[in-house]
Scaffold this motif. Sequence first.
Motif, PDB file in Angstrom:
ATOM      1  N   LEU A 206       3.200   1.530   1.125  1.00 45.64           N
ATOM      2  CA  LEU A 206       2.167   2.269   0.415  1.00 45.64           C
ATOM      3  C   LEU A 206       0.890   2.386   1.238  1.00 45.64           C
ATOM      4  N   VAL A 207       0.629   1.395   2.086  1.00 43.45           N
ATOM      5  CA  VAL A 207      -0.571   1.451   2.931  1.00 43.45           C
ATOM      6  C   VAL A 207      -0.545   2.695   3.813  1.00 43.45           C
ATOM      7  N   LYS A 261      -5.360  13.589  -0.764  1.00 40.93           N
ATOM      8  CA  LYS A 261      -4.962  12.735  -1.873  1.00 40.93           C
ATOM      9  C   LYS A 261      -4.991  11.274  -1.407  1.00 40.93           C
ATOM     10  N   SER A 262      -5.734  10.437  -2.103  1.00 39.33           N
ATOM     11  CA  SER A 262      -5.851   9.020  -1.742  1.00 39.33           C
ATOM     12  C   SER A 262      -5.224   8.160  -2.835  1.00 39.33           C
ATOM     13  N   ALA A 263      -4.440   7.193  -2.402  1.00 42.94           N
ATOM     14  CA  ALA A 263      -3.813   6.252  -3.336  1.00 42.94           C
ATOM     15  C   ALA A 263      -4.689   5.012  -3.474  1.00 42.94           C
ATOM     16  N   SER A 264      -4.865   4.554  -4.687  1.00 47.03           N
ATOM     17  CA  SER A 264      -5.669   3.357  -4.928  1.00 47.03           C
ATOM     18  C   SER A 264      -4.817   2.113  -4.663  1.00 47.03           C
ATOM     19  N   ALA A 266      -6.134  -0.931  -5.231  1.00 47.37           N
ATOM     20  CA  ALA A 266      -6.725  -2.013  -6.026  1.00 47.37           C
ATOM     21  C   ALA A 266      -5.658  -2.657  -6.915  1.00 47.37           C
ATOM     22  N   GLY A 267      -5.691  -3.956  -6.977  1.00 52.17           N
ATOM     23  CA  GLY A 267      -4.773  -4.692  -7.835  1.00 52.17           C
ATOM     24  C   GLY A 267      -3.451  -5.043  -7.207  1.00 52.17           C
ATOM     25  N   LEU A 268      -3.161  -4.485  -6.014  1.00 49.03           N
ATOM     26  CA  LEU A 268      -1.875  -4.788  -5.388  1.00 49.03           C
ATOM     27  C   LEU A 268      -1.787  -6.250  -4.960  1.00 49.03           C
ATOM     28  N   THR A 269      -2.940  -6.797  -4.529  1.00 45.34           N
ATOM     29  CA  THR A 269      -2.941  -8.210  -4.113  1.00 45.34           C
ATOM     30  C   THR A 269      -2.591  -9.111  -5.297  1.00 45.34           C
ATOM     31  N   ASP A 270      -3.142  -8.797  -6.468  1.00 44.02           N
ATOM     32  CA  ASP A 270      -2.845  -9.610  -7.652  1.00 44.02           C
ATOM     33  C   ASP A 270      -1.358  -9.519  -8.008  1.00 44.02           C
ATOM     34  N   ILE A 271      -0.795  -8.307  -7.867  1.00 41.88           N
ATOM     35  CA  ILE A 271       0.625  -8.147  -8.174  1.00 41.88           C
ATOM     36  C   ILE A 271       1.475  -8.978  -7.212  1.00 41.88           C
ATOM     37  N   LEU A 272       1.145  -8.882  -5.915  1.00 45.70           N
ATOM     38  CA  LEU A 272       1.912  -9.641  -4.924  1.00 45.70           C
ATOM     39  C   LEU A 272       1.782 -11.139  -5.167  1.00 45.70           C
ATOM     40  N   MET A 273       0.568 -11.624  -5.489  1.00 42.87           N
ATOM     41  CA  MET A 273       0.379 -13.050  -5.723  1.00 42.87           C
ATOM     42  C   MET A 273       1.103 -13.504  -6.976  1.00 42.87           C
ATOM     43  N   ALA A 274       1.250 -12.606  -7.971  1.00 41.26           N
ATOM     44  CA  ALA A 274       2.019 -12.970  -9.156  1.00 41.26           C
ATOM     45  C   ALA A 274       3.475 -13.218  -8.786  1.00 41.26           C
ATOM     46  N   PHE A 275       4.032 -12.383  -7.910  1.00 42.16           N
ATOM     47  CA  PHE A 275       5.407 -12.606  -7.455  1.00 42.16           C
ATOM     48  C   PHE A 275       5.500 -13.891  -6.620  1.00 42.16           C
ATOM     49  N   MET A 276       4.459 -14.175  -5.821  1.00 42.08           N
ATOM     50  CA  MET A 276       4.465 -15.396  -5.019  1.00 42.08           C
ATOM     51  C   MET A 276       4.401 -16.629  -5.915  1.00 42.08           C
ATOM     52  N   GLN A 277       3.673 -16.532  -7.026  1.00 37.44           N
ATOM     53  CA  GLN A 277       3.613 -17.662  -7.952  1.00 37.44           C
ATOM     54  C   GLN A 277       4.963 -17.903  -8.614  1.00 37.44           C
ATOM     55  N   ILE A 278       5.709 -16.818  -8.853  1.00 34.86           N
ATOM     56  CA  ILE A 278       7.059 -16.988  -9.399  1.00 34.86           C
ATOM     57  C   ILE A 278       7.945 -17.701  -8.381  1.00 34.86           C
ATOM     58  N   VAL A 279       7.820 -17.310  -7.109  1.00 39.48           N
ATOM     59  CA  VAL A 279       8.575 -18.002  -6.054  1.00 39.48           C
ATOM     60  C   VAL A 279       8.165 -19.467  -5.991  1.00 39.48           C
ATOM     61  N   SER A 280       6.856 -19.729  -6.105  1.00 39.99           N
ATOM     62  CA  SER A 280       6.354 -21.099  -6.074  1.00 39.99           C
ATOM     63  C   SER A 280       6.946 -21.929  -7.204  1.00 39.99           C
ATOM     64  N   GLY A 281       6.989 -21.337  -8.410  1.00 41.54           N
ATOM     65  CA  GLY A 281       7.587 -22.059  -9.531  1.00 41.54           C
ATOM     66  C   GLY A 281       9.071 -22.281  -9.349  1.00 41.54           C
ATOM     67  N   ALA A 282       9.779 -21.275  -8.804  1.00 40.44           N
ATOM     68  CA  ALA A 282      11.217 -21.426  -8.585  1.00 40.44           C
ATOM     69  C   ALA A 282      11.518 -22.507  -7.560  1.00 40.44           C
ATOM     70  N   ALA A 283      10.676 -22.596  -6.534  1.00 38.72           N
ATOM     71  CA  ALA A 283      10.890 -23.586  -5.474  1.00 38.72           C
ATOM     72  C   ALA A 283      10.260 -24.935  -5.797  1.00 38.72           C
ATOM     73  N   ASP A 284       9.432 -25.004  -6.863  1.00 43.13           N
ATOM     74  CA  ASP A 284       8.720 -26.228  -7.241  1.00 43.13           C
ATOM     75  C   ASP A 284       7.815 -26.703  -6.111  1.00 43.13           C
ATOM     76  N   ILE A 285       7.139 -25.749  -5.488  1.00 38.25           N
ATOM     77  CA  ILE A 285       6.184 -26.034  -4.415  1.00 38.25           C
ATOM     78  C   ILE A 285       4.886 -25.318  -4.765  1.00 38.25           C
ATOM     79  N   PRO A 286       3.726 -25.990  -4.785  1.00 39.00           N
ATOM     80  CA  PRO A 286       2.477 -25.301  -5.111  1.00 39.00           C
ATOM     81  C   PRO A 286       2.209 -24.142  -4.149  1.00 39.00           C
ATOM     82  N   VAL A 287       1.549 -23.100  -4.685  1.00 38.68           N
ATOM     83  CA  VAL A 287       1.236 -21.932  -3.862  1.00 38.68           C
ATOM     84  C   VAL A 287       0.378 -22.331  -2.668  1.00 38.68           C
ATOM     85  N   THR A 288      -0.553 -23.272  -2.876  1.00 40.39           N
ATOM     86  CA  THR A 288      -1.417 -23.694  -1.777  1.00 40.39           C
ATOM     87  C   THR A 288      -0.617 -24.322  -0.640  1.00 40.39           C
TER      88      THR A 288
END
Length: 599
Positions: A206-207, A261-264, A266-288
Amino acid sequence: MGTDRDKAATTFYAHTVMTDDQLIAAYSTAWLPRKIVDIPALDACRKWRGWQAKKPQIEAIEDEEKRLNVKGKVLEAMKKARLFGGAALYIGTGDADAAKPLDVERIGRGGIRYLNVITRRKLSAGEIERNPESEWYGKPRDYTLSGNNGQQVVIHPSRLVLFSGAMPADDEISTNVWQGWGDSVLQSTLDAIKNADSTAGNIASLVFEAKVDVIRIPDFMASLNNEVYRSKIIERYTLANMSKGINGTLLLDKEEEYDTKSASLAGLTDILMAFMQIVSGAADIPVTRLLGQSPAGMNSTGTSDMKNYHDRIQSMQELELQPAMARLDECIERSAGVVDPDVHYRWAPLEQMSEKERADIFKITADAARQLVGTTAGQEIVPREAVSDALVNRLVEDGVLPGLDAAIEEYGKLSEQEPSDDELAAAAAAQAAAKPNNVTRMQAAANDAAPRTLYVRRDVLNAAEIIAWAKGQGFKTTLPADDLHVTITFSRTPVDWMEMGSTWEDEVKIPRGGARLMERFGEARVLLFNSNMLRWRHDEMVDKGASWDHPEYQPHITISYDPGSPDLADVEPYQGEIVLGPERFAEIYEGTAQSIAES
């Protein structure tokens, strides 16, 4: 539109076993699967363990661990077990028949020759033991190692340290083709990993589409059938893009229209981090820990997440690693020449306490021990010898005084240093002979311990270095070297000196660096520094009745009273080591009071 995509697809669960090629490809080519496999294994081994035994025994065992590279082999086996679902450490003793049980008691010094890591890809589990009276119930009776040229070696499980990946639900109904082993940890996390990787890939695509130029050309579609027209169009706008890229000017026909035409994003980082948090929970490893980033957000520290994670790793060490390695540990002790049932070890905490936290615990423990030794109606609450032995054990376990166990072994315990009956009789006779005017020495000491004012200081032993620094910073005059000191207590309230106790060390060294400041106290120019030991000593005396004229205690050294001293904002504080001599007790007199009041 006829696709296989279904919104409810994730509500149906199917046991899909990843092949070894898929596991290797995921581990080798993607960073998330590699981290999920490696991080818990690395954290479980990185601090390792501390043996609790006599010093020669500890040295012998640690030397044997280094020779066999136990730490490195266990780490390798854990990683491969997490990736493939199982791995083992083969205890090599040089026995001719590996199919027979390992007799641990026959292992002598140097009895372990090597440790080899074998993955479940080469080690096939045999028939499962179903006899509930057997030590190996529910586990394979033996394992078969596939070697070169089709050779196979049968190995008894007592010769293996077995590591499993994720525990299978049930060997009886599991579709896992590797019977006797666990599942790969990637098996249950793969969907979350794929979703996160797909999201990151789509965001990256998308970038490149974030800005699209739109040009409207009259009769464009009607003219596309003309091959000459198509080539002219391509040539025309290739030149236009080149012109626009060089000088920002775009040449168009009057009837053509240009738009962007410009695509916004905004908010893509939050979406990606939400998926990363799901991976973190699945792996039982903190995101940090998984992403190697600092916690984000208001008042975010990540302390709670990391504490829970460290508790999980400690549980892995105590509930999985330690039982699996029990036989190996006994073999290592015997191979090191140590046969002692009292020898044991502790897993080192992943998050070490700071020096201040360790020192605070030390002070609290020591104060509690003093309270226990106190007396009630002339009788000790707890025998002094019992408190001494318990305190020594606690200090040895905490490791706050390195070498304490060796010193105790050399000089003996308090209970072993009690005077004999002959010594007590001789002391009583000497005391009786020295009575002046029917007043015993103890009575005299009691008279000497009458409350009085108290001024306690430590002189600076390396005063010449500090004076040289002061001269270099522009101080024309300084206090004499004999007068550079640190005040610990200045009590105008009379106190019993004998109740003030004593320090652990007669010489205190303040290490180089740390927080150092130059401040002005009245007419005095002073060097401020931190020392927990001095603060504790000051607080100890205040707790026992000493007074202090200021709101708080700050260790400092008065450098100069010269009004012509340089501007302190231009002075670089002294950063070298500060060496302080023993405590000096004195009563307060007028000159001392004035001097201390000025500083």
